[in-house]
Design an enzyme around this catalytic site. Structure first.
Site, mmCIF file in Angstrom:
data_model
loop_
_atom_site.group_PDB
_atom_site.id
_atom_site.type_symbol
_atom_site.label_atom_id
_atom_site.label_comp_id
_atom_site.label_asym_id
_atom_site.label_seq_id
_atom_site.Cartn_x
_atom_site.Cartn_y
_atom_site.Cartn_z
ATOM 1 N N SER A 46 -13.074 3.057 4.597
ATOM 2 C CA SER A 46 -12.161 1.947 5.033
ATOM 3 C C SER A 46 -11.470 1.966 6.257
ATOM 4 O O SER A 46 -10.894 0.799 6.626
ATOM 5 C CB SER A 46 -11.242 1.488 3.862
ATOM 6 O OG SER A 46 -11.986 1.135 2.582
ATOM 7 N N TYR A 106 -5.578 -5.131 -2.968
ATOM 8 C CA TYR A 106 -6.556 -4.461 -1.872
ATOM 9 C C TYR A 106 -7.737 -4.908 -2.348
ATOM 10 O O TYR A 106 -8.177 -4.505 -3.515
ATOM 11 C CB TYR A 106 -6.439 -2.817 -1.827
ATOM 12 C CG TYR A 106 -7.217 -2.386 -0.815
ATOM 13 C CD1 TYR A 106 -6.532 -1.900 0.590
ATOM 14 C CD2 TYR A 106 -8.360 -1.999 -0.846
ATOM 15 C CE1 TYR A 106 -7.319 -1.548 1.847
ATOM 16 C CE2 TYR A 106 -9.207 -1.309 0.229
ATOM 17 C CZ TYR A 106 -8.564 -1.168 1.520
ATOM 18 O OH TYR A 106 -9.355 -0.425 2.541
ATOM 19 N N SER A 107 -8.627 -5.541 -1.718
ATOM 20 C CA SER A 107 -10.124 -5.824 -2.091
ATOM 21 C C SER A 107 -10.961 -5.676 -1.118
ATOM 22 O O SER A 107 -10.964 -6.284 0.044
ATOM 23 C CB SER A 107 -10.053 -7.201 -2.595
ATOM 24 O OG SER A 107 -11.391 -7.512 -2.963
ATOM 25 N N THR A 137 -12.117 6.308 1.889
ATOM 26 C CA THR A 137 -12.900 7.291 1.318
ATOM 27 C C THR A 137 -14.319 6.446 1.144
ATOM 28 O O THR A 137 -14.406 5.294 1.107
ATOM 29 C CB THR A 137 -12.314 7.701 -0.129
ATOM 30 O OG1 THR A 137 -12.144 6.431 -0.851
ATOM 31 C CG2 THR A 137 -11.066 8.389 0.205
#
Length: 354
Positions: A79, A174-175, A312
């Protein structure tokens, strides 16, 4: 668990600053903490690049060997791809090609709810379901998609099987779907793949020669540490080679600690964005107090506020974080037992920045 989330949780439990070693002993203190990450923090190997200290590393590049982690090896950044994407969108806003507060549907009609704006995407306040929650990313299921090629519209379709989690703008959640849509938005506005825009607008001007957008390529180029994931029986499997297309604009990129440090220096130093967009990058709200537009905000107990990103992906974890004057880029090639940096990670931030 995201690295910043783990560090933030530790920070919230701490009410006083952590004592720092004398400057002469800072490298030794950092080395001790890095070593702890490879002994009890779930990491096989760790590489950290820190302003003023250079590279500090610990652990192994390959499970079962003594081969050290390369000093400036390449690794999957997950990310940490997102700040590259948000920077391009903000550049387009500075050029008048898109407005942060206009509906995404103005450019991508019919794709998502008309109430969702560009800002909602970048700040994770859209309410869109995270498609990765529906993918088999667990040890038992991951082999079934490890080498599969995904189209970004497929990923959005997975998310749209679910209703919005909340009214756009009402909450922060968070998406990864937000940044898949942001990648599609860049492509629609510019007429070129989002990867091309990242390369032309960021990688080439900053000479980030070891950073790449692999598309469907399964290889990690250059010298690199290997990453592992346990299989269904708990046996470690080398997953260094994988098709990252399921991450696309939310998490496909590969980089080095040196390149991430250079990118963060330029980003926090205002070298990539016009002043108005630089302000938007850092802007948080009551709904999103710890996240701007693609950038996390982490206040430390000693009074220093850090900006950065982490990510990650199976086999790897990465972070770039700091201030305009001092920065840290961190890579972890994960061992089979997983784990999170926890207390050692928080102590590392305090040692470096406090």
């Amino acid at each position: 668990m995201k690295l910043v989330a783990a560090f933030t949780a530790a920070a919230l439990l701490t009410t006083a600053g952590v004592a720092s070693a004398a400057p002469a002993g800072e490298r030794e203190a950092v080395q001790q903490i890095i070593d702890q990450l490879t002994t009890s923090g779930g990491a096989l190997g760790v590489q950290a690049r820190i302003t003023g200290l250079g590279t500090v590393r610990s652990g192994s590049a390959v499970l079962g060997s003594r081969e050290p982690v390369p000093h400036n090896g390449t690794f999957r950044i997950g990310s940490v791809t997102k700040p590259f994407v948000s920077t391009v969108v903000l550049q387009l806003a500075g050029e008048g090609k898109v407005s942060l507060d206009e509906p995404v549907s103005r450019h991508l009609p019919g794709l998502i709810d008309d109430r969702i704006t560009v800002r909602h995407l970048l700040q994770h306040t859209s309410g869109l379901h995270d498609y990765t929650e529906d993918l088999p990313l667990d040890p038992a299921g991951f082999p079934s998609i490890r080498f599969r090629t995904w189209d970004p519209h497929e990923l959005v379709d997975i998310a749209l099987r679910h209703p919005l989690g909340f009214e756009p703008g009402a909450e922060h959640s968070y998406s990864n779907t937000n940044y898949i849509v942001a990648g599609l938005l860049i492509s629609k506005i510019t007429g070129r793949p989002y990867q091309r825009e990242v390369e032309q607008r960021i990688l080439k001007p900053l000479r980030l020669k070891d950073t790449s957008l692999p598309l469907n390529s399964v290889d990690v180029p250059g010298l690199h540490a290997h990453g592992y994931l346990p299989d269904a029986d708990g046996k470690p499997v080398d997953v260094t080679r994988l098709n990252p297309s399921w991450g696309w604009a939310a998490g496909e990129m590969i980089s080095t600690t040196r390149d991430l440090d250079a990118f963060l220096e330029a980003l926090l130093g205002g070298k990539l964005l016009k002043p108005a967009q630089q302000q938007e990058l850092m802007k948080t709200t009551a709904v999103s107090p710890n996240y701007g537009l693609g950038i996390s905000v982490l206040p430390l107990p000693c009074g220093v506020t850090l900006h950065g990103s982490d990510g990650t992906i199976p086999g790897y974890a990465a972070m770039m974080i700091g201030t305009p004057d001092k920065r840290m880029a961190l890579s972890i090639n994960q061992a089979a037992n997983g784990g999170t940096p926890g207390d050692a990670g928080f102590r590392l931030l305090n040692e470096v920045f406090c």
